[in-house]
Design an enzyme around this catalytic site. Structure first.
Site, short mmCIF file in Angstrom:
data_model
loop_
_atom_site.label_atom_id
_atom_site.label_comp_id
_atom_site.label_asym_id
_atom_site.label_seq_id
_atom_site.Cartn_x
_atom_site.Cartn_y
_atom_site.Cartn_z
NE ARG A 77 9.72 -9.81 -23.86
CZ ARG A 77 9.91 -9.91 -25.17
NH1 ARG A 77 10.26 -8.85 -25.88
NH2 ARG A 77 9.72 -11.07 -25.80
CG HIS A 107 4.74 -12.08 -33.43
ND1 HIS A 107 4.54 -10.81 -32.96
CD2 HIS A 107 5.73 -12.61 -32.66
CE1 HIS A 107 5.37 -10.58 -31.94
NE2 HIS A 107 6.11 -11.65 -31.74
CB CYS A 145 4.65 -2.66 -35.59
SG CYS A 145 5.65 -1.22 -35.98
#
Lengths: 296, 296
Positions: free
Chosen positions: B11, B206, B237
């Site tokens: 996910r 993260h 990203c």
């Protein structure tokens, strides 16, 4: 200053880079580090130039770096010959290295750990008598690429030898980046318990397996207030391009300052030094702050 | 199991990759994760396909993944519509997300935090009554890219709302990777103090600024026993190739197991999954263990 960072990029960083920087660039690196707030800088190694060709210009580097009030320069030494070179160049500190694991000692210094320690204690004694600040670094204190696990008791014993000889500082190095926070806690507590409040305690972490910053936090929790790091996190093995080197000063300062600890270093200036190194070395540096940006 | 790792690569990992994997590859990823020992897997998101096109095949993924005794599948949901999709596919858990910062909530969910929380509590209530395990994730709990610092009191208040509504688990997410260990400690302690022993506590880190593993260690020190991670550390990203994503399961398992904690995950198998993802995504993954190798 709540945390003193020993900036090791000129030595442990550049030593392990594929590209050998010209002497002028090394001096410029040191100059920029001082501008960013660095006050303890491991600037050179006095290992034999045949073994560590990247550091062959140690004398020229020390001749070129600015002498600034409050800035202490350290040179890494392995033996009596190294000490004589260190004394001739006028460094403020010597960092004497002994490998805690037998196999690493034999490969790195061509002698047993006990032989290396005996020589180190002589060198430390002479350096002290000449007024230098002395550090005993125990390399491979968290694990050895040849022997595997390194006995905690053995590391504590070696630290005790150094303390008995009057060394000012004991540094525990995770040379190959295998350490985890529980080891930091156990080493800190057992060495403190063995040597008391005599020598200061310092740690040297690599982020090879992403445990370096967790280890740094663990050290801070134990009251350790001297940590090594390398701006940009440079120093990865030239034969493994993706491997990271020392924990990055940029990232360490971010974490420490956001935790309310003072390092005396300026994050923006440090990221500028990382950019300078990226340019000089011809590759991206492993530090993450220069990519992600500061916060908030 | 001393530490339960919620594997979020299918996910949060794949959601943020530039290349959209075919459904079959997503199913194969889940199958390999189960083989490596994963037991809680955030497999899909039921966000609107227009907003998160990488997750548009959630129903097909859930139809294709193996049903294995002891394996719990979670779907991320933002609203009532997501819940209906989740119920139709037969996930075992729903992860309901509310953004702790106002600006992030408005940009991400087009409503205020209070409005999102009111909707979330309804969804949680219905999901519980249908027998699903429910998690309330507070996103941007450590900082917001638009608002900057996020009030700790506000996060604790939102957690209290979730606990009062009977949510099974509270997850604190460092969505943009700015958090530091002191924040982990303060959030853990203040939320525990506010909500007691009701809902379980879970963290989502993260490694954007190299604090992710220090934060994980800080959470373990606080007694937190549920952590999110993503095999290979994928999820950076797509517009910042060097940025790292979630903390890597490979590296987290290395640290935890070497500290004597049991995760139930097999490191060699995990590194195999990282290699599979490297191949599927067409780029190196940020995890360091696959490069450096296990130790000893």
């Amino acid at each position: 200053m709540d945390v003193t960072i020993v900036e090791v990029s000129p030595r442990d960083g550049l030593q392990n880079e594929a590209r050998i920087l010209p002497t002028d660039a090394k001096i410029e690196l040191v100059r920029r580090l001082i501008e960013a707030g660095a006050r303890r800088i491991e600037a050179v190694s006095f290992a034999h130039p045949r073994l560590v060709p990247t550091m062959a210009d140690a004398e020229a580097v020390m001749e070129g770096v600015p002498r600034v009030e409050g800035v202490s320069y350290a040179g890494l030494i392995l033996n009596q010959r190294g000490l004589q070179r260190a004394l001739a160049t006028g460094v403020d500190e010597v960092n004497v290295v002994v490998c805690a694991s037998e196999a690493f000692s034999r490969r790195n210094q061509n002698c047993s750990t006990d032989e290396a320690m005996a020589a180190a204690l002589e060198v430390i004694d002479e350096a002290r008598s000449r007024g230098l600040f002395t550090t005993l670094t125990l390399a491979t204190a968290f694990g050895c690429p040849f022997d595997g696990e390194v006995s905690l008791d053995r590391v504590v014993e070696l630290a005790g030898n150094g303390a008995a000889a009057g060394v000012h500082e004991l540094a525990l190095a995770d040379t190959i980046g295998v350490g985890t926070p529980n080891q930091v806690r156990e080493l800190s507590q057992q060495i403190r318990s063995a040597v008391g409040d005599g020598p200061g305690l310092r740690f040297h972490f690599h982020n090879t397996r992403n445990t370096g910053f967790a280890n740094a936090f663990a050290a801070l929790l134990e009251g350790v207030r001297v940590l090594d790091s390398s701006v940009g996190g440079i120093g990865g093995c030239p034969f493994a391009p993706a491997a990271t080197g020392n924990i990055a000063t940029d990232d360490l300062v971010y974490m420490a300052e956001r935790m309310g600890l003072h390092t005396g270093l300026d994050l923006t200036a440090l990221m500028g030094v990382s950019a300078f190194l990226t340019d000089q070395l011809g590759h991206e540096v492993p530090a993450l702050l220069p990519r992600a940006g500061a916060f908030p």
